[in-house]
Design a protein around this motif. Structure first.
Motif, PDB file in Angstrom:
ATOM      1  N   VAL A   1       4.230  12.537  -2.827  1.00 31.25           N
ATOM      2  CA  VAL A   1       3.577  12.814  -1.546  1.00 31.25           C
ATOM      3  C   VAL A   1       4.564  13.455  -0.571  1.00 31.25           C
ATOM      4  O   VAL A   1       4.227  14.408   0.145  1.00 31.25           O
ATOM      5  CB  VAL A   1       2.982  11.526  -0.951  1.00 31.25           C
ATOM      6  CG1 VAL A   1       2.481  11.770   0.477  1.00 31.25           C
ATOM      7  CG2 VAL A   1       1.832  11.024  -1.814  1.00 31.25           C
ATOM      8  N   LEU A   2       5.799  12.960  -0.543  1.00 32.96           N
ATOM      9  CA  LEU A   2       6.806  13.526   0.356  1.00 32.96           C
ATOM     10  C   LEU A   2       7.105  14.980  -0.001  1.00 32.96           C
ATOM     11  O   LEU A   2       7.196  15.842   0.883  1.00 32.96           O
ATOM     12  CB  LEU A   2       8.089  12.690   0.295  1.00 32.96           C
ATOM     13  CG  LEU A   2       8.003  11.274   0.881  1.00 32.96           C
ATOM     14  CD1 LEU A   2       9.309  10.519   0.635  1.00 32.96           C
ATOM     15  CD2 LEU A   2       7.704  11.312   2.368  1.00 32.96           C
TER      16      LEU A   2
ATOM     17  N   GLU B   1       4.260   5.190 -11.090  1.00 31.87           N
ATOM     18  CA  GLU B   1       4.432   4.012 -10.253  1.00 31.87           C
ATOM     19  C   GLU B   1       4.272   4.418  -8.786  1.00 31.87           C
ATOM     20  O   GLU B   1       4.373   5.587  -8.436  1.00 31.87           O
ATOM     21  CB  GLU B   1       5.816   3.413 -10.482  1.00 31.87           C
ATOM     22  CG  GLU B   1       6.029   2.876 -11.892  1.00 31.87           C
ATOM     23  CD  GLU B   1       7.403   2.246 -12.039  1.00 31.87           C
ATOM     24  OE1 GLU B   1       8.139   2.196 -11.018  1.00 31.87           O
ATOM     25  OE2 GLU B   1       7.729   1.807 -13.146  1.00 31.87           O
ATOM     26  N   ARG B   2       4.048   3.418  -7.938  1.00 31.40           N
ATOM     27  CA  ARG B   2       3.805   3.720  -6.528  1.00 31.40           C
ATOM     28  C   ARG B   2       5.010   4.393  -5.886  1.00 31.40           C
ATOM     29  O   ARG B   2       4.847   5.280  -5.041  1.00 31.40           O
ATOM     30  CB  ARG B   2       3.458   2.432  -5.772  1.00 31.40           C
ATOM     31  CG  ARG B   2       2.064   1.905  -6.072  1.00 31.40           C
ATOM     32  CD  ARG B   2       1.712   0.765  -5.136  1.00 31.40           C
ATOM     33  NE  ARG B   2       0.325   0.342  -5.334  1.00 31.40           N
ATOM     34  CZ  ARG B   2      -0.262  -0.591  -4.604  1.00 31.40           C
ATOM     35  NH1 ARG B   2       0.414  -1.207  -3.640  1.00 31.40           N
ATOM     36  NH2 ARG B   2      -1.518  -0.927  -4.843  1.00 31.40           N
TER      37      ARG B   2
ATOM     38  N   ASN C   1       0.828  -1.194   0.000  1.00 30.30           N
ATOM     39  CA  ASN C   1       0.000   0.000   0.000  1.00 30.30           C
ATOM     40  C   ASN C   1       0.869   1.254   0.000  1.00 30.30           C
ATOM     41  O   ASN C   1       2.089   1.198   0.123  1.00 30.30           O
ATOM     42  CB  ASN C   1      -0.962  -0.001   1.196  1.00 30.30           C
ATOM     43  CG  ASN C   1      -0.226  -0.112   2.529  1.00 30.30           C
ATOM     44  OD1 ASN C   1       0.925   0.308   2.657  1.00 30.30           O
ATOM     45  ND2 ASN C   1      -0.901  -0.666   3.509  1.00 30.30           N
ATOM     46  N   ILE C   2       0.200   2.410  -0.119  1.00 34.68           N
ATOM     47  CA  ILE C   2       0.932   3.671  -0.238  1.00 34.68           C
ATOM     48  C   ILE C   2       1.704   3.997   1.034  1.00 34.68           C
ATOM     49  O   ILE C   2       2.780   4.600   0.981  1.00 34.68           O
ATOM     50  CB  ILE C   2      -0.042   4.819  -0.586  1.00 34.68           C
ATOM     51  CG1 ILE C   2       0.726   6.110  -0.886  1.00 34.68           C
ATOM     52  CG2 ILE C   2      -1.055   5.023   0.521  1.00 34.68           C
ATOM     53  CD1 ILE C   2       1.647   6.029  -2.052  1.00 34.68           C
ATOM     54  N   THR C   3       1.161   3.559   2.201  1.00 35.13           N
ATOM     55  CA  THR C   3       1.880   3.814   3.459  1.00 35.13           C
ATOM     56  C   THR C   3       3.224   3.102   3.467  1.00 35.13           C
ATOM     57  O   THR C   3       4.249   3.664   3.876  1.00 35.13           O
ATOM     58  CB  THR C   3       1.033   3.366   4.657  1.00 35.13           C
ATOM     59  OG1 THR C   3      -0.235   4.032   4.623  1.00 35.13           O
ATOM     60  CG2 THR C   3       1.739   3.675   5.964  1.00 35.13           C
ATOM     61  N   GLY C   4       3.213   1.855   3.007  1.00 37.31           N
ATOM     62  CA  GLY C   4       4.467   1.112   2.924  1.00 37.31           C
ATOM     63  C   GLY C   4       5.433   1.728   1.945  1.00 37.31           C
ATOM     64  O   GLY C   4       6.645   1.798   2.203  1.00 37.31           O
ATOM     65  N   GLU C   5       4.915   2.199   0.805  1.00 38.76           N
ATOM     66  CA  GLU C   5       5.775   2.849  -0.180  1.00 38.76           C
ATOM     67  C   GLU C   5       6.364   4.140   0.375  1.00 38.76           C
ATOM     68  O   GLU C   5       7.521   4.468   0.122  1.00 38.76           O
ATOM     69  CB  GLU C   5       4.984   3.144  -1.459  1.00 38.76           C
ATOM     70  CG  GLU C   5       4.654   1.923  -2.285  1.00 38.76           C
ATOM     71  CD  GLU C   5       5.882   1.316  -2.952  1.00 38.76           C
ATOM     72  OE1 GLU C   5       6.940   1.969  -2.952  1.00 38.76           O
ATOM     73  OE2 GLU C   5       5.779   0.195  -3.456  1.00 38.76           O
ATOM     74  N   LEU C   6       5.551   4.889   1.129  1.00 43.85           N
ATOM     75  CA  LEU C   6       6.059   6.116   1.743  1.00 43.85           C
ATOM     76  C   LEU C   6       7.190   5.809   2.706  1.00 43.85           C
ATOM     77  O   LEU C   6       8.205   6.519   2.750  1.00 43.85           O
ATOM     78  CB  LEU C   6       4.928   6.845   2.466  1.00 43.85           C
ATOM     79  CG  LEU C   6       3.962   7.666   1.611  1.00 43.85           C
ATOM     80  CD1 LEU C   6       2.792   8.143   2.453  1.00 43.85           C
ATOM     81  CD2 LEU C   6       4.689   8.856   0.996  1.00 43.85           C
ATOM     82  N   TRP C   7       7.024   4.759   3.507  1.00 44.11           N
ATOM     83  CA  TRP C   7       8.063   4.386   4.470  1.00 44.11           C
ATOM     84  C   TRP C   7       9.347   3.983   3.743  1.00 44.11           C
ATOM     85  O   TRP C   7      10.440   4.419   4.124  1.00 44.11           O
ATOM     86  CB  TRP C   7       7.568   3.252   5.348  1.00 44.11           C
ATOM     87  CG  TRP C   7       8.662   2.551   6.101  1.00 44.11           C
ATOM     88  CD1 TRP C   7       9.131   1.295   5.891  1.00 44.11           C
ATOM     89  CD2 TRP C   7       9.468   3.099   7.163  1.00 44.11           C
ATOM     90  NE1 TRP C   7      10.157   1.006   6.746  1.00 44.11           N
ATOM     91  CE2 TRP C   7      10.390   2.087   7.540  1.00 44.11           C
ATOM     92  CE3 TRP C   7       9.489   4.327   7.822  1.00 44.11           C
ATOM     93  CZ2 TRP C   7      11.319   2.288   8.553  1.00 44.11           C
ATOM     94  CZ3 TRP C   7      10.433   4.508   8.823  1.00 44.11           C
ATOM     95  CH2 TRP C   7      11.321   3.504   9.185  1.00 44.11           C
ATOM     96  N   LEU C   8       9.229   3.167   2.690  1.00 46.41           N
ATOM     97  CA  LEU C   8      10.416   2.741   1.957  1.00 46.41           C
ATOM     98  C   LEU C   8      11.099   3.916   1.263  1.00 46.41           C
ATOM     99  O   LEU C   8      12.327   4.019   1.265  1.00 46.41           O
ATOM    100  CB  LEU C   8      10.027   1.674   0.922  1.00 46.41           C
ATOM    101  CG  LEU C   8       9.608   0.311   1.470  1.00 46.41           C
ATOM    102  CD1 LEU C   8       9.180  -0.615   0.331  1.00 46.41           C
ATOM    103  CD2 LEU C   8      10.744  -0.327   2.265  1.00 46.41           C
ATOM    104  N   ALA C   9      10.284   4.803   0.676  1.00 42.41           N
ATOM    105  CA  ALA C   9      10.863   5.962  -0.007  1.00 42.41           C
ATOM    106  C   ALA C   9      11.591   6.867   0.979  1.00 42.41           C
ATOM    107  O   ALA C   9      12.717   7.315   0.722  1.00 42.41           O
ATOM    108  CB  ALA C   9       9.765   6.741  -0.740  1.00 42.41           C
ATOM    109  N   ALA C  10      10.953   7.135   2.137  1.00 47.66           N
ATOM    110  CA  ALA C  10      11.586   7.982   3.149  1.00 47.66           C
ATOM    111  C   ALA C  10      12.848   7.327   3.694  1.00 47.66           C
ATOM    112  O   ALA C  10      13.861   8.010   3.933  1.00 47.66           O
ATOM    113  CB  ALA C  10      10.597   8.256   4.284  1.00 47.66           C
TER     114      ALA C  10
ATOM    115  N   VAL D   1      -2.210  15.318  -9.055  1.00 49.00           N
ATOM    116  CA  VAL D   1      -3.220  14.253  -9.053  1.00 49.00           C
ATOM    117  C   VAL D   1      -3.200  13.504 -10.382  1.00 49.00           C
ATOM    118  O   VAL D   1      -3.226  12.260 -10.426  1.00 49.00           O
ATOM    119  CB  VAL D   1      -4.624  14.842  -8.773  1.00 49.00           C
ATOM    120  CG1 VAL D   1      -5.705  13.786  -9.017  1.00 49.00           C
ATOM    121  CG2 VAL D   1      -4.708  15.353  -7.346  1.00 49.00           C
ATOM    122  N   SER D   2      -3.137  14.264 -11.478  1.00 47.09           N
ATOM    123  CA  SER D   2      -3.063  13.634 -12.794  1.00 47.09           C
ATOM    124  C   SER D   2      -1.778  12.820 -12.951  1.00 47.09           C
ATOM    125  O   SER D   2      -1.792  11.715 -13.505  1.00 47.09           O
ATOM    126  CB  SER D   2      -3.129  14.705 -13.883  1.00 47.09           C
ATOM    127  OG  SER D   2      -2.964  14.142 -15.171  1.00 47.09           O
ATOM    128  N   ALA D   3      -0.666  13.368 -12.432  1.00 46.83           N
ATOM    129  CA  ALA D   3       0.617  12.665 -12.543  1.00 46.83           C
ATOM    130  C   ALA D   3       0.623  11.394 -11.715  1.00 46.83           C
ATOM    131  O   ALA D   3       1.159  10.359 -12.140  1.00 46.83           O
ATOM    132  CB  ALA D   3       1.751  13.587 -12.110  1.00 46.83           C
TER     133      ALA D   3
END
Length: 245
Positions: free
Chosen positions: A167-168, A159-160, A2-11, A152-154
């Protein structure tokens, strides 16, 4: 994932970026000196020991503003290079935003827009706000809406991992808006003493400066992570091409 997991990995990946660490080692000491000069300048205003205007973060073409120009311009370049490599619209949207932030910070387009709109802008009597400040708020609302629509369009076509980057950066933009727009409005709401005005100005300038520094660090980290990812994937692609040949 999910997006939360992707945010954590990206950060996490950005926080581990060696290029970001080196960039911060170069910028942060100078930034601390500039904050110290700004503190001294505000104290001088209160105590009638006036210091050069270039010490103020908010002064046009001050020492602090030149560093801000450099950081947002570099962020635009890094996002532009990421877009050239991956062609993801998230990178392009943020590259355009950082380029606009650099130009607006240098030439104060939002202030010119507010002053131009002020004569024809009705301000309700219950709103303790000058017409030019309301015009500036409208300007930022227009720019923010355009950027948000583009993001939003982008995101729908990204990709996630790239969406997580967006988002960051968006969180950094929101933090910058809190200090650069809403704290700035507090100075025009009612009458304030010189001490209070200097406190508001200091909170606004240092908060906005800190968020720009964070945006710069995040953009460096994203560029470094994606560069390393591309380099790691290149041998695999060549190996697959050799095997199929």
């Amino acid at each position: 994932m999910n997006i939360t997991g992707e945010l954590w990995l990206a950060a996490r990946d950005i926080a581990r970026s060696s290029a970001m660490h080196r960039a911060l080692m170069l910028v942060v000491p100078y930034a601390c000196v500039l904050v110290g000069l700004d503190v001294a300048a505000h104290y001088g205003e209160i105590s009638n020991a006036h210091l050069p205007a270039h010490f103020f973060m908010s002064s046009d073409y001050s020492f602090g503003e030149f560093l801000e120009y450099g950081m947002t311009a570099c962020a635009a370049v890094f996002m532009g290079l990421c877009w050239l490599r991956a062609r993801s619209p998230v990178y392009l949207a943020n590259a355009i935003l950082f380029a606009w932030l650099t130009l607006d910070n240098a030439y104060e387009y939002h202030e010119e827009f507010g002053l131009a709109l002020a004569p024809v802008l009705p301000v309700p009597g219950w709103l303790p706000l000058h017409a030019n400040h309301l015009g500036e708020l409208i300007f930022f609302a227009i720019v923010g809406t355009i950027w948000l629509a583009g993001m939003v369009s982008a995101h729908r076509r990204a990709e996630r991992r790239e969406a997580a980057y967006g988002v960051l950066i968006g969180a950094c933009i929101a933090g910058t808006a809190v200090f650069g727009v809403f704290v700035d409005l507090l100075t025009s709401l009612g009458e304030h003493s010189l001490t209070v005005l200097n406190v508001f100005a200091f909170v606004e300038d240092e908060g906005e400066f800190a968020m720009i520094l964070v945006m710069f660090a995040v953009s460096v980290g994203i560029f470094d992570v994606e560069r390393r990812r591309a380099e790691a994937q290149a041998p695999r692609s060549r190996g697959l091409q050799t095997a199929t040949a």
